[in-house]
Design a protein around this motif. Structure first.
Motif, PDB file in Angstrom:
ATOM      1  N   UNK A   1       0.832  -1.206   0.000  1.00 49.78           N
ATOM      2  CA  UNK A   1       0.000   0.000   0.000  1.00 49.78           C
ATOM      3  C   UNK A   1       0.864   1.253   0.000  1.00 49.78           C
ATOM      4  N   UNK A   2       2.020   1.179   0.639  1.00 54.04           N
ATOM      5  CA  UNK A   2       2.946   2.309   0.604  1.00 54.04           C
ATOM      6  C   UNK A   2       3.372   2.603  -0.824  1.00 54.04           C
ATOM      7  N   UNK A   3       3.701   1.557  -1.576  1.00 51.30           N
ATOM      8  CA  UNK A   3       4.069   1.732  -2.980  1.00 51.30           C
ATOM      9  C   UNK A   3       2.909   2.301  -3.788  1.00 51.30           C
ATOM     10  N   UNK A   4       1.700   1.805  -3.542  1.00 49.98           N
ATOM     11  CA  UNK A   4       0.534   2.295  -4.276  1.00 49.98           C
ATOM     12  C   UNK A   4       0.304   3.780  -4.016  1.00 49.98           C
ATOM     13  N   UNK A   5       0.486   4.212  -2.771  1.00 53.78           N
ATOM     14  CA  UNK A   5       0.314   5.627  -2.438  1.00 53.78           C
ATOM     15  C   UNK A   5       1.409   6.468  -3.076  1.00 53.78           C
TER      16      UNK A   5
ATOM     17  N   UNK B   1      10.465  -3.480   4.825  1.00 48.74           N
ATOM     18  CA  UNK B   1       9.924  -2.194   5.254  1.00 48.74           C
ATOM     19  C   UNK B   1      10.855  -1.501   6.243  1.00 48.74           C
ATOM     20  N   UNK B   2      11.532  -2.272   7.075  1.00 46.73           N
ATOM     21  CA  UNK B   2      12.485  -1.670   8.016  1.00 46.73           C
ATOM     22  C   UNK B   2      13.586  -0.930   7.251  1.00 46.73           C
ATOM     23  N   UNK B   3      14.086  -1.549   6.191  1.00 53.29           N
ATOM     24  CA  UNK B   3      15.097  -0.879   5.367  1.00 53.29           C
ATOM     25  C   UNK B   3      14.479   0.329   4.660  1.00 53.29           C
ATOM     26  N   UNK B   4      13.303   0.099   4.047  1.00 52.27           N
ATOM     27  CA  UNK B   4      12.693   1.156   3.240  1.00 52.27           C
ATOM     28  C   UNK B   4      12.322   2.367   4.075  1.00 52.27           C
ATOM     29  N   UNK B   5      11.935   2.171   5.336  1.00 57.38           N
ATOM     30  CA  UNK B   5      11.643   3.312   6.199  1.00 57.38           C
ATOM     31  C   UNK B   5      12.885   4.191   6.331  1.00 57.38           C
ATOM     32  N   UNK B   6      14.048   3.556   6.452  1.00 61.52           N
ATOM     33  CA  UNK B   6      15.299   4.322   6.522  1.00 61.52           C
ATOM     34  C   UNK B   6      15.583   5.019   5.197  1.00 61.52           C
ATOM     35  N   UNK B   7      15.329   4.339   4.076  1.00 62.01           N
ATOM     36  CA  UNK B   7      15.576   4.944   2.765  1.00 62.01           C
ATOM     37  C   UNK B   7      14.672   6.154   2.555  1.00 62.01           C
ATOM     38  N   UNK B   8      13.395   6.031   2.929  1.00 58.36           N
ATOM     39  CA  UNK B   8      12.459   7.160   2.811  1.00 58.36           C
ATOM     40  C   UNK B   8      12.927   8.320   3.688  1.00 58.36           C
TER      41      UNK B   8
ATOM     42  N   UNK C   1      14.267  -1.652 -12.231  1.00 63.74           N
ATOM     43  CA  UNK C   1      14.074  -0.294 -11.743  1.00 63.74           C
ATOM     44  C   UNK C   1      14.333  -0.282 -10.240  1.00 63.74           C
ATOM     45  N   UNK C   2      15.221   0.589  -9.796  1.00 65.89           N
ATOM     46  CA  UNK C   2      15.522   0.708  -8.366  1.00 65.89           C
ATOM     47  C   UNK C   2      14.483   1.658  -7.760  1.00 65.89           C
ATOM     48  N   UNK C   3      13.366   1.104  -7.325  1.00 65.49           N
ATOM     49  CA  UNK C   3      12.282   1.909  -6.769  1.00 65.49           C
ATOM     50  C   UNK C   3      12.708   2.532  -5.442  1.00 65.49           C
ATOM     51  N   UNK C   4      11.972   3.536  -4.948  1.00 69.56           N
ATOM     52  CA  UNK C   4      12.314   4.132  -3.651  1.00 69.56           C
ATOM     53  C   UNK C   4      12.365   3.114  -2.518  1.00 69.56           C
ATOM     54  N   UNK C   5      11.582   2.025  -2.613  1.00 69.08           N
ATOM     55  CA  UNK C   5      11.610   1.000  -1.579  1.00 69.08           C
ATOM     56  C   UNK C   5      12.936   0.243  -1.559  1.00 69.08           C
ATOM     57  N   UNK C   6      13.663   0.285  -2.668  1.00 72.32           N
ATOM     58  CA  UNK C   6      14.943  -0.427  -2.763  1.00 72.32           C
ATOM     59  C   UNK C   6      16.129   0.521  -2.940  1.00 72.32           C
TER      60      UNK C   6
END
Length: 316
Positions: free
Chosen positions: A39-43, A71-78, A183-188
């Motif tokens: 859902x984070x990606x969809x938003x 998600x733990x990693x992606x929270x840091x990336x965001x 594609x290196x999305x924001x989650x990655x």
């Protein structure tokens, strides 16, 4: 293990079912960690309504709190990138340091990050002006061989044939290119990839937030990217791709040069070189001279990373 309800919804999303996005948001509201992550990606992408960066961050943080490892990693990336929250790279690094004890990927990322120092190279890298009008330039040795290899290693498990969206919401093989891509999305987009993207922005005189997600491309023998233009006339002028940055990640191949047929220019970069060219005319229309192609590879395997750059923030 992912729930069966999540897996079914995700399959429907992948098949182009437009009703599945709202159902995924509903499942996320029930607290399903995988659904929260999706859902984070969809938003972020505006796939279940308008783009909502704050909602994307809050959903990712909730997934992390539920124990979702990605998600733990992606929270840091965001947090580092400032997606839905104030940019705080130092806080993001502390978050990753907390994970490094049990997350090997994070540990490797942090170890590598200590050696990424692009700022000095941006100032000292030699520049080869291939064409002044239209602007085509090579920034030589901007990235180290180790950085180039890192990008390949991050992308390699996720490479798949290049596809485009079909009219029915599904996917078709891209008729212009027969490469594999990722594609290196924001989650990655980890802190090393973020540093690469900041370096691209600094060297091109643009802003980090203007860039689209980094695309990694791999071409085998006979594969190519047929003549095409990176800018599009549709959409608001401020959202058009003003420039393209292309990083040569390896050199163990023959053929595969970048060709600009309207300008009569062909470029073959060395490992770590960045090719930068401008796509628009002064009135922000696609410059027809900037049609270009990746010529067929005749031997070996060619790896590139591309970032398309706009003149305003890509997200939001």
């Amino acid at each position: 293990m992912s729930s069966q309800q999540y897996l079914t919804l995700n399959d429907r999303l992948e098949s182009g079912d437009k009703t599945a996005a709202l159902e995924m948001l509903s499942l996320a509201a029930s607290g399903d960690p995988d659904a929260l992550f999706k859902a984070s990606e969809l938003s972020l992408r505006g796939m279940a309504g308008a783009v909502d960066l704050k909602a994307a961050f809050d959903l990712m943080r909730s997934a992390a709190a539920k124990g979702h490892e990605e998600a733990k990693r992606a929270e840091a990336y965001f947090t580092a990138a400032g997606i839905g929250t104030q940019s705080n790279p130092a806080k993001a690094r502390r978050m990753l340091e907390h994970l490094a004890g049990h997350d090997r990927f994070v540990a490797v990322q942090l170890a590598f990050l200590n050696h990424v120092k692009c700022g000095e190279r941006v100032r000292s890298a030699p520049r080869q002006l291939v064409s002044s009008d239209p602007h085509i330039e090579v920034v030589q040795g901007l990235f180290s061989p180790e950085e180039c290899r890192y990008i390949q290693l991050v992308a390699s498990p996720w490479m798949e044939p290049a596809m485009i969206y079909a009219a029915d919401g599904g996917h078709l093989r891209d008729p212009h290119r027969d490469s594999d891509n990722m594609v290196v999305t924001p989650m990655a987009e980890d802190l090393v990839i973020q540093a690469v993207n900041h370096c691209i922005a600094n060297a091109s005189g643009t802003r980090y937030a203007w860039g689209e997600p980094l695309h990694v491309l791999r071409y085998g023998p006979s594969q190519q990217y047929r003549p095409h233009h990176d800018a599009h006339a549709f959409g608001p002028p401020e959202k058009r791709r003003v420039a393209t940055a292309l990083i040569y990640l390896n050199d163990a191949y023959e053929g595969g040069e970048t060709n600009f047929p309207e300008v009569g220019v062909t470029v073959r970069g060395a490992v770590g070189d960045m090719l930068i060219f401008h796509n628009l005319t002064a009135d922000r229309m696609p410059d027809p001279r900037m049609t270009h192609a990746g010529l067929p590879v005749t031997r070996g395997e060619k790896w590139l990373a591309t970032r398309w750059i706009r003149s305003s923030n890509y997200f939001g």
